[in-house]
Enzyme design. Structure first.
Site, PDB file in Angstrom:
ATOM      1  N   GLY A  57       0.832  -1.203   0.000  1.00 55.01           N
ATOM      2  CA  GLY A  57       0.000   0.000   0.000  1.00 55.01           C
ATOM      3  C   GLY A  57       0.862   1.246   0.000  1.00 55.01           C
ATOM      4  CB  CYS A  84       5.259  -4.242   0.002  1.00 55.98           C
ATOM      5  SG  CYS A  84       6.051  -2.673  -0.420  1.00 55.98           S
ATOM      6  CE1 TYR A  85       1.884   1.369   5.415  1.00 51.75           C
ATOM      7  CE2 TYR A  85       0.051  -0.164   5.642  1.00 51.75           C
ATOM      8  CZ  TYR A  85       0.705   0.993   6.027  1.00 51.75           C
ATOM      9  OH  TYR A  85       0.180   1.767   7.038  1.00 51.75           O
ATOM     10  CG  HIS A 187       5.117  -6.057  -4.536  1.00 54.24           C
ATOM     11  ND1 HIS A 187       3.860  -5.820  -4.046  1.00 54.24           N
ATOM     12  CD2 HIS A 187       5.847  -4.962  -4.231  1.00 54.24           C
ATOM     13  CE1 HIS A 187       3.821  -4.637  -3.462  1.00 54.24           C
ATOM     14  NE2 HIS A 187       5.017  -4.094  -3.565  1.00 54.24           N
ATOM     15  CD  GLU A 189       2.003  -8.726  -4.887  1.00 49.83           C
ATOM     16  OE1 GLU A 189       2.931  -9.379  -4.387  1.00 49.83           O
ATOM     17  OE2 GLU A 189       1.658  -7.613  -4.472  1.00 49.83           O
ATOM     18  CG  ASP A 244     -19.087 -10.486 -18.180  1.00 50.30           C
ATOM     19  OD1 ASP A 244     -18.301 -11.409 -18.449  1.00 50.30           O
ATOM     20  OD2 ASP A 244     -18.735  -9.309 -18.015  1.00 50.30           O
ATOM     21  CE  LYS A 386     -14.972 -10.451 -20.135  1.00 46.11           C
ATOM     22  NZ  LYS A 386     -16.203  -9.642 -20.159  1.00 46.11           N
TER      23      LYS A 386
END
Ligand code: XMP
Length: 530
Positions: A57, A84-85, A187, A189, A244, A386
Site C-alpha cells: 500500500g 511490502c507495506y 512483491h 504476486e 458475462d 473475467k
C-alpha cells in the site's frame, strides 16, 4: 457466502492487490479481498480465514494515524504473510521498527539468503538457479524479486528472524516459524518476481489449503445458492450477447429452469448476424425462455438527427429501460433481476485521500434498472474474474466461439458511427465490420486481440474506381490489445494485412472508398470512438 477454505487478503491500497488474488485462484485457493478499514473483529470471525495476507500500500507506518490491520488478525492462530507495506504493518503492530524514506528500491532487486537457515516451508525451493524474468539462467544463491518501497524494516518484532537480505532491505524476508508469521519486502504476486508463485504456493500449502476451488465445484455450489436465494420466484435477465450475461443466464437456467426469462433487446445497432446468433444459441441450443424484443424502429427513430455522443447514450439507456419494463410487465413481473457483475466490479477500493470516505465501485450492466423496478439482484458471478467466467462458461457447455467473443458495448454500433446515425450508414458499417473481423479470423489473430471493429466516419472523400469518380464514406479500423479494457494499445498489424483488408473492404462494401487504421492507445484515446 462460499463454503470453500478461504484466504483473506487485507487490502492496504496497493495497485497490485488484485494480482495476489489472481495468483491464489490459479492455485485453486478461494480468497477474498477486504479493505483494512472495513474489517471489524466480528467480520473477521465470520470470514473464518484459514490464512491471511496483508497487501502492499502507499501509506507509511511511520505516519501518525496510518493504516493498520485489526490486531485480532494476529490472534487467529492462522498463518499470516505480509507483503511490502503489509510487512511493515506486521512489524509496527508486533513490536518491531520501520524507518521512513531513505532507502528506496524500485524495480528489480536481488536477495541473498542469510546463512544458517533451513530453506524449507514457505521458503522451500528458493535461491535455486532458476531462470530469471527475462528467461536467462538464474544465479544459485540469489533470488530475483520486484521491489517498490521507500520505507524499510530496521528492527524485527520479537520471535522473527531474517531469512534473506537485499542491498537496501536488510530484512527483505523474515519469519516467525513458531507462529507461522512471514513477511517480505518485495512483491511475490507480480510477474517480475519469477519465484513469487512458488513462495505463495508454499504459503498456502503450509496453511493447509487443499486447492478446493475448482470450476466444477463452483458450478454446483452456485446452482445451490441461486436456488436458495430465488426459491420459486421469477427471475429476469437482460441478455446482451456478451460473455458475462450469457454465462450468468446459463447458470441461473441450470438452477431454476423455467423460472428464468431472458430478454434480448435488439436495438437495431447490432453487428451483422449478431441477433440471430445470440437468440439462436439460447433459444434453440439451450432451450431457454427468451424474449427477442425487436425494437430497432423505436431506437433508430429516437436517434434520428442526434449526433452528440452523450445524448445518443442517454436515449439508448432510457429506451432500454422502457423496453425492459414493458417486457417484464408482459410476463407478469419478476422479483429478481440477474446481472453478470464480476469480482473486479465489486471490490471496494481503498481511498487514502478521502479519509473515512471509501470509494465503492458500483456496477450496473443495465443502468438503473434494479432501483427503478424494485427488484432484488441475483449476481452469480460476483466472486469471479473475467477468465474464470470464461472457464465457467466452458464448464456449462457454452460454445467456445461464444466464450471467446470480443466485448461489444451496450449502445452497440451507435458509438461507432460518429455524427448522425442513419440506416444507410449502419448497413455499410455492418458490412465493413464483418469483412474486418473475417480478415482477423482468417489470419488467426482473433484471440490475440481484445477488441476489433470498424467505425464509419462522418466524411465523404473522393476516389477513383474503374474510370469513374467516387464520393463515398471513409472508415477507420480499430483493433486493440488490453487486459481489462482500462488501458489499451493498438494492435501492430503488418502492412500487408492492412493493405489486404483495405482492398477487401473497398471491393466488397459499396459506400466506402477509403480505409484508415487508428493507431491511438488508451489513454489518451478510448477504445470506442464515442
Ligand atoms: P472505452 O471506449 O471507454 O471502452 O475505452 C472500454 C470498454 O468498455 C466498452 N464500452 C461499453 N460497454 N456499455 C458497455 O456495455 C457502454 O456504454 C460502453 N462504452 C464502452 C468498450 O467496448 C470497451 O470494451
Amino acid at each position: 457466502m462460499t463454503e470453500h477454505q478461504r484466504l483473506l487478503i487485507i487490502d492496504f491500497g496497493s495497485q497490485v492487490t488484485q494480482l495476489i488474488a489472481r495468483r491464489l485462484r490459479e492455485l485453486n485457493v478461494f480468497c477474498e479481498i477486504r479493505p483494512y478499514q472495513t474489517l471489524t473483529d466480528a467480520a473477521l470471525h465470520e470470514l473464518r480465514p484459514q490464512a491471511v495476507i496483508l497487501s502492499g500500500g502507499p501509506d507509511s507506518v511511520t505516519r501518525p494515524g496510518s493504516a493498520r490491520a485489526p490486531q485480532a488478525v494476529f490472534d487467529l492462530g492462522v498463518p499470516v504473510l505480509g507483503i511490502c507495506y503489509g510487512q511493515q504493518v506486521m512489524m509496527a503492530q508486533l513490536g518491531g521498527e520501520v524507518e521512513a524514506g531513505h532507502h528506496a528500491e524500485y524495480g528489480r532487486a536481488f536477495i541473498g539468503p542469510t546463512p544458517g537457515h533451513q530453506l524449507d516451508g514457505i521458503f522451500a525451493g528458493l535461491f535455486a538457479p532458476e531462470p530469471n524474468s527475462a528467461g536467462e539462467p538464474g544465479v544459485a544463491g540469489r533470488e530475483e524479486v520486484w521491489m517498490s518501497h521507500g520505507d524499510r524494516v530496521t528492527r524485527l518484532a520479537p520471535g522473527f528472524e531474517v531469512i534473506g537480505t537485499s542491498p537496501n532491505a536488510p530484512m527483505a524476508m523474515i519469519a516467525d516459524e513458531a507462529r507461522r508469521f512471514y513477511a517480505v519486502q518485495f512483491h511475490p504476486e507480480v510477474h517480475h518476481t519469477p519465484n513469487g508463485r512458488r513462495l505463495l504456493e508454499n504459503f498456502v500449502r503450509l496453511a493447509g489449503f487443499t486447492g478446493d476451488w475448482t470450476m466444477a465445484g463452483y458450478r454446483d455450489e452456485a446452482v445451490r445458492r441461486i436456488r436458495e436465494q430465488v426459491g420459486s420466484a421469477r427471475v429476469l435477465c437482460a441478455l446482451s450477447g456478451g460473455v458475462d450475461s450469457s454465462v450468468a443466464a446459463a447458470l441461473i437456467h441450470e438452477a431454476v429452469g423455467d423460472q428464468l426469462t431472458c430478454v434480448f433487446v435488439d436495438h437495431g445497432l447490432m453487428r451483422q448476424g449478431e441477433a440471430e446468433e445470440v437468440v439462436g444459441m439460447f433459444r434453440d441450443h439451450m432451450n431457454l425462455h427468451l424474449i427477442h424484443a425487436t425494437e430497432s424502429d423505436r431506437f433508430l427513430s429516437a436517434l434520428e438527427g442526434v449526433s452528440d455522443p452523450e445524448n445518443k447514450r442517454k436515449i439508448i439507456g432510457r429506451l432500454f429501460i422502457e423496453v425492459f419494463e414493458e417486457q417484464a410487465h408482459e410476463i407478469g413481473g419478476a422479483e429478481f433481476l440477474a446481472q453478470g457483475t464480476l469480482y473486479p466490479d465489486v471490490i471496494e477500493s481503498v481511498s487514502f485521500s478521502g479519509g473515512a470516505s471509501v470509494t465503492i465501485k458500483s456496477h450496473h450492466n443495465v443502468g438503473g434498472l434494479p432501483e427503478k423496478m424494485g427488484m432484488t439482484l441475483v449476481e452469480p458471478l460476483r466472486e469471479l474474474f473475467k477468465d474464470e467466467v470464461r472457464a465457467l462458461g466452458r464448464e456449462l457447455g457454452l460454445p467456445a466461439s461464444f466464450i471467446g467473443r470480443h466485448p461489444f458495448p451496450g449502445p452497440g454500433l451507435a458509438i461507432r458511427c460518429p455524427g448522425e446515425i442513419t440506416r444507410e450508414k449502419l448497413d455499410i458499417l455492418r458490412k465493413a465490420d464483418a469483412v474486418f473481423i473475417d480478415q482477423i479470423r482468417r489470419h488467426g489473430l482473433y484471440d490475440e486481440i481484445w477488441q476489433a471493429f470498424v467505425a464509419i466516419l462522418p466524411v465523404r472523400t473522393v476516389g477513383v474506381m474503374g474510370d469513374s469518380r467516387t464520393y463515398d464514406y471513409a472508415c477507420a479500423l480499430r483493433a486493440v490489445t488490453s487486459v481489462d479494457g482500462m488501458t489499451a494499445d493498438f494492435y501492430p498489424f503488418t502492412h500487408a494485412f492492412l493493405g489486404e483488408t483495405a482492398t477487401r473492404i473497398i471491393n466488397e462494401v459499396r459506400g466506402i472508398n477509403r480505409v484508415t487504421y487508428d493507431i491511438t492507445s488508451k489513454p489518451p484515446g478510448t477504445i470506442e470512438w464515442e
